[in-house]
Write a protein that holds these residues in place. Structure first.
Motif, mmCIF file in Angstrom:
data_model
loop_
_atom_site.group_PDB
_atom_site.id
_atom_site.type_symbol
_atom_site.label_atom_id
_atom_site.label_comp_id
_atom_site.label_asym_id
_atom_site.label_seq_id
_atom_site.Cartn_x
_atom_site.Cartn_y
_atom_site.Cartn_z
ATOM 1 N N LYS A 196 0.847 -1.191 0.000
ATOM 2 C CA LYS A 196 0.000 0.000 0.000
ATOM 3 C C LYS A 196 0.884 1.243 0.000
ATOM 4 N N TYR A 197 0.568 2.202 -0.873
ATOM 5 C CA TYR A 197 1.385 3.405 -0.987
ATOM 6 C C TYR A 197 1.164 4.329 0.204
ATOM 7 N N VAL A 198 2.258 4.794 0.802
ATOM 8 C CA VAL A 198 2.220 5.763 1.893
ATOM 9 C C VAL A 198 2.966 7.001 1.418
ATOM 10 N N PRO A 199 2.317 8.169 1.369
ATOM 11 C CA PRO A 199 2.986 9.385 0.878
ATOM 12 C C PRO A 199 4.288 9.656 1.618
ATOM 13 N N GLY A 200 5.334 9.934 0.835
ATOM 14 C CA GLY A 200 6.636 10.236 1.408
ATOM 15 C C GLY A 200 7.504 9.029 1.677
ATOM 16 N N LYS A 201 6.965 7.823 1.494
ATOM 17 C CA LYS A 201 7.728 6.604 1.784
ATOM 18 C C LYS A 201 8.175 5.872 0.521
ATOM 19 N N GLY A 202 7.930 6.442 -0.652
ATOM 20 C CA GLY A 202 8.349 5.806 -1.887
ATOM 21 C C GLY A 202 7.410 4.683 -2.299
ATOM 22 N N LEU A 203 7.801 3.962 -3.332
ATOM 23 C CA LEU A 203 7.032 2.837 -3.861
ATOM 24 C C LEU A 203 7.715 1.551 -3.417
ATOM 25 N N THR A 204 6.968 0.681 -2.732
ATOM 26 C CA THR A 204 7.544 -0.545 -2.191
ATOM 27 C C THR A 204 6.902 -1.757 -2.847
ATOM 28 N N PHE A 205 7.747 -2.633 -3.365
ATOM 29 C CA PHE A 205 7.313 -3.888 -3.958
ATOM 30 C C PHE A 205 7.880 -5.033 -3.127
ATOM 31 N N SER A 250 12.390 5.556 -4.188
ATOM 32 C CA SER A 250 11.956 6.881 -3.774
ATOM 33 C C SER A 250 12.813 7.920 -4.485
ATOM 34 N N GLY A 251 12.377 9.165 -4.445
ATOM 35 C CA GLY A 251 13.174 10.179 -5.116
ATOM 36 C C GLY A 251 12.504 11.531 -5.121
ATOM 37 N N PHE A 252 13.098 12.447 -5.847
ATOM 38 C CA PHE A 252 12.590 13.812 -5.931
ATOM 39 C C PHE A 252 13.173 14.483 -7.153
ATOM 40 N N ILE A 253 12.469 15.478 -7.660
ATOM 41 C CA ILE A 253 12.928 16.304 -8.785
ATOM 42 C C ILE A 253 12.506 17.726 -8.477
ATOM 43 N N ASN A 254 13.414 18.680 -8.701
ATOM 44 C CA ASN A 254 13.053 20.065 -8.464
ATOM 45 C C ASN A 254 13.621 20.953 -9.563
#
Length: 594
Positions: A159-168, A178-182
């Motif tokens: 289950k997706y949790v905001p701020g915790k990335g994508l877990t398989f 997980s990551g970020f772009i700015n």
């Protein structure tokens, strides 16, 4: 339809078919397998049409099995037999739905021989036992395919949790991305002044500048693999941090600065490559490249991590801006290390590590005569040592963290870059053997030499820090202070030792206030200073004495991923002599984190 879905549907069909031969009481078997179908439908594994079809198929097998069992087990002598027709009782699913059976069940018939009935019963019993084994095996396979039994045949997403990335999950292994772009538009306006050696302000540049750039963070993509084996929690982490601007080769690699020319390419900063092993009872060991222990909390709690702060070079931006680096704390850096972090005991936790030793570095450059302001070193017989203690606690509605850490490293074979200038008077002969004019020839040579000629010089750099982070309702406060000897300013061991081989003292601090007006909107204000003092016997009036900045920013959280940012920053630098400079910058952009 996916292979996993077909496997689950197939499992139900096989169980329904095989299990039906065990039926002695029709309603019991209807409840068993209709419950399984209801579960699969609720999980979204079956569509409404598939559910109805499989349920009808199952009920048909129940009906056939019940009919066969009734005919086999009913034995009434022919002379006393009376044929009857009975309606099959309504059956219910696990969710209480009433389902009418397909037709009537005939009970009775001609007389049967007892031996024949016994043989048929024995055959039915053997068939039932085989069907039960087959059903159990198929059900276990279905559990595995759905990830219910710890099976390793299916990769499924948590289950997706905001701020915790994508877990398989792939069997016992968690795969997290997980990551970020700015990106920001930054306008920098110099306020004037004279250049300060080692200063971080751009005030003396004389030109306004515009840039499309990254903030203090570049982009990032972090892969983490984790699992537990033999009671040991294991993890492998790789973090790739590319920027959006062209990179320029230099001492700082991707962080050297930008090169805004055509055909350039962005730099890739592989900051994180490490593994961890441990557990909550015994603590965790780490080996690889990761953020340093000393100064780590200072930068992670800095709000400019999500914005720009002091720009550094805005006319040719590199991978990142400075944020509050050099104007409140010394950059922790990403350093190869072997470290140990203890378990948390009543809010206390300790970390200790040995790290790759770093050179003393002449960041401020050379004076007007070509002589370096600071010494350098490249020899290290022992590693850098860093350690930290943290204490987390709550008092009423107040959540708090206090931390303190230290750093020490031995710097050997100190050298300085020195320029030697030789003036030679030359007499030019005239064309007929007489003496012409006099000319002065100047020759300059620059070389690295020992700070104390004829002997090896070494120093031990030392530093300590303390900080706190307090959160109370919508308000948050961060306070931080550091002091070092030989530590330098801006970066680790930048200008930490004077050209005479003596250590310079340095200190700095920053304070930061944040207030969340709503769940989406917050304002942040901060002020920070970094000071560098002259070493004993040193006279360098152009060397930086103080870098400071004030930053104000507004953050608006549009979604769980997307944040809009608007920021103003004022940065100034002052030398030990009369020189000083300052600049102002305004930035606007967005950062996406997942």
């Amino acid at each position: 339809m996916s292979a996993g879905k077909l496997a689950r549907i197939g499992a139900v069909v096989v169980m329904a078919s095989g299990g039906a031969s065990l039926a002695c009481v029709d309603e019991a078997w209807a409840d068993d397998y209709s419950e399984l179908l209801d579960i699969l439908k609720a999980k979204g594994s079956l569509t409404q049409g598939e559910y109805r079809g499989l349920l009808a198929h199952h009920l048909q097998h129940v009906h056939e099995a019940a009919t066969s069992a009734a005919r086999t087990q009913q034995y009434v002598p022919a002379a006393r037999h009376m044929g009857t027709t009975a309606a099959h009782a309504p059956m219910r699913t696990a969710m209480g739905q009433t389902v009418q059976p397909p037709g009537q069940i005939e009970i009775g018939g001609n007389g049967m021989d007892p031996d024949y009935v016994l043989a048929q019963a024995q055959q039915a019993a053997a068939s039932a036992q085989a069907s039960a084994a087959s059903a159990e095996s198929t059900w276990l396979a279905a559990q595995h395919s759905m990830g219910l039994g710890g099976g390793m045949s299916l990769v499924r997403m948590e289950k997706y949790v905001p701020g915790k990335g994508l877990t398989f999950k792939a069997g016992p292994i968690d795969i997290n991305l997980s990551g970020f772009i700015n990106g920001f538009y930054t306008y920098n306006s110099p306020a004037g002044g004279m250049p300060v050696a080692g200063g971080v302000s751009t005030g003396s540049s004389g030109f306004d500048s515009s840039a499309l750039r990254n903030g203090l963070l570049p982009a990032g993509l972090i892969l983490k693999l984790s699992t537990t084996q033999n009671g040991i929690d294991l993890a492998a982490v790789m973090g790739m941090y590319p920027g959006i601007n062209n990179a320029k080769n230099g001492a700082f690699n991707a962080n050297t600065g930008g090169s805004p020319v055509g055909l350039g390419t962005a730099g890739i900063d592989f900051r994180q490559v490490y593994v961890t092993a441990g557990n909550k009872k015994w603590g965790t060991f780490k080996i690889g490249r990761d953020l340093g222990i000393f100064g780590g909390d200072a930068i992670l709690d800095d709000a400019t991590l999500l914005s720009v702060g002091s720009t550094g070079s805005n006319s040719a931006p590199g991978n990142t801006s400075l944020g509050r680096i050099g104007v409140g704390y010394v950059y922790a850096d990403w350093i190869p290390q072997i470290s140990y972090q203890s378990p948390t005991i009543k809010g206390f936790q300790g970390t200790i590590g040995i790290l790759q030793p770093l050179d003393e570095f002449d960041f401020s450059g050379a004076d007007a005569n070509g002589n370096a302001y600071s010494a350098a070193s490249t020899q290290h017989s022992s590693p850098m040592i860093q350690g930290k203690v943290t204490y987390d606690f709550k008092v009423g509605g107040l959540t708090a963290r206090i931390w303190a850490s230290f750093l020490t490293q031995h710097q050997q074979d100190l050298t300085e870059s020195r320029t030697t200038t030789v003036h030679t008077a030359l007499l030019e002969a005239n064309g007929v053997g007489g003496i012409g004019g006099v000319y002065n020839m100047t020759t300059s040579t620059t070389a690295d030499m020992a700070v104390n000629p004829g002997q090896k010089t070494a120093v031990t750099a030392e530093a300590g820090e303390i900080g706190t982070k307090l959160t109370y309702g919508p308000a948050q406060f961060v306070g931080y202070y550091y002091r070092g000897s030989g530590l330098g300013t801006t970066g680790l061991f930048f200008d930490g030792v004077a050209s005479n081989g003596r250590k310079r003292a340095s200190e700095g601090y920053y304070v930061q206030m944040m207030y969340n007006f709503t769940k989406k909107f917050k304002l942040v204000g901060s002020y920070g200073v970094s000071n560098l003092y002259l070493a004993p016997g040193e006279k360098d009036p152009d060397l930086v004495r103080r870098n400071e900045s004030e930053v104000g920013a507004a953050y608006y959280k549009m979604t769980d991923w997307l944040n809009l940012v608007a920021e103003y920053a004022h940065t100034s630098s002052a030398a030990h002599g009369p020189y000083k400079e300052s600049d102002n910058s305004a930035s606007g952009g967005m950062i996406l984190l997942f």
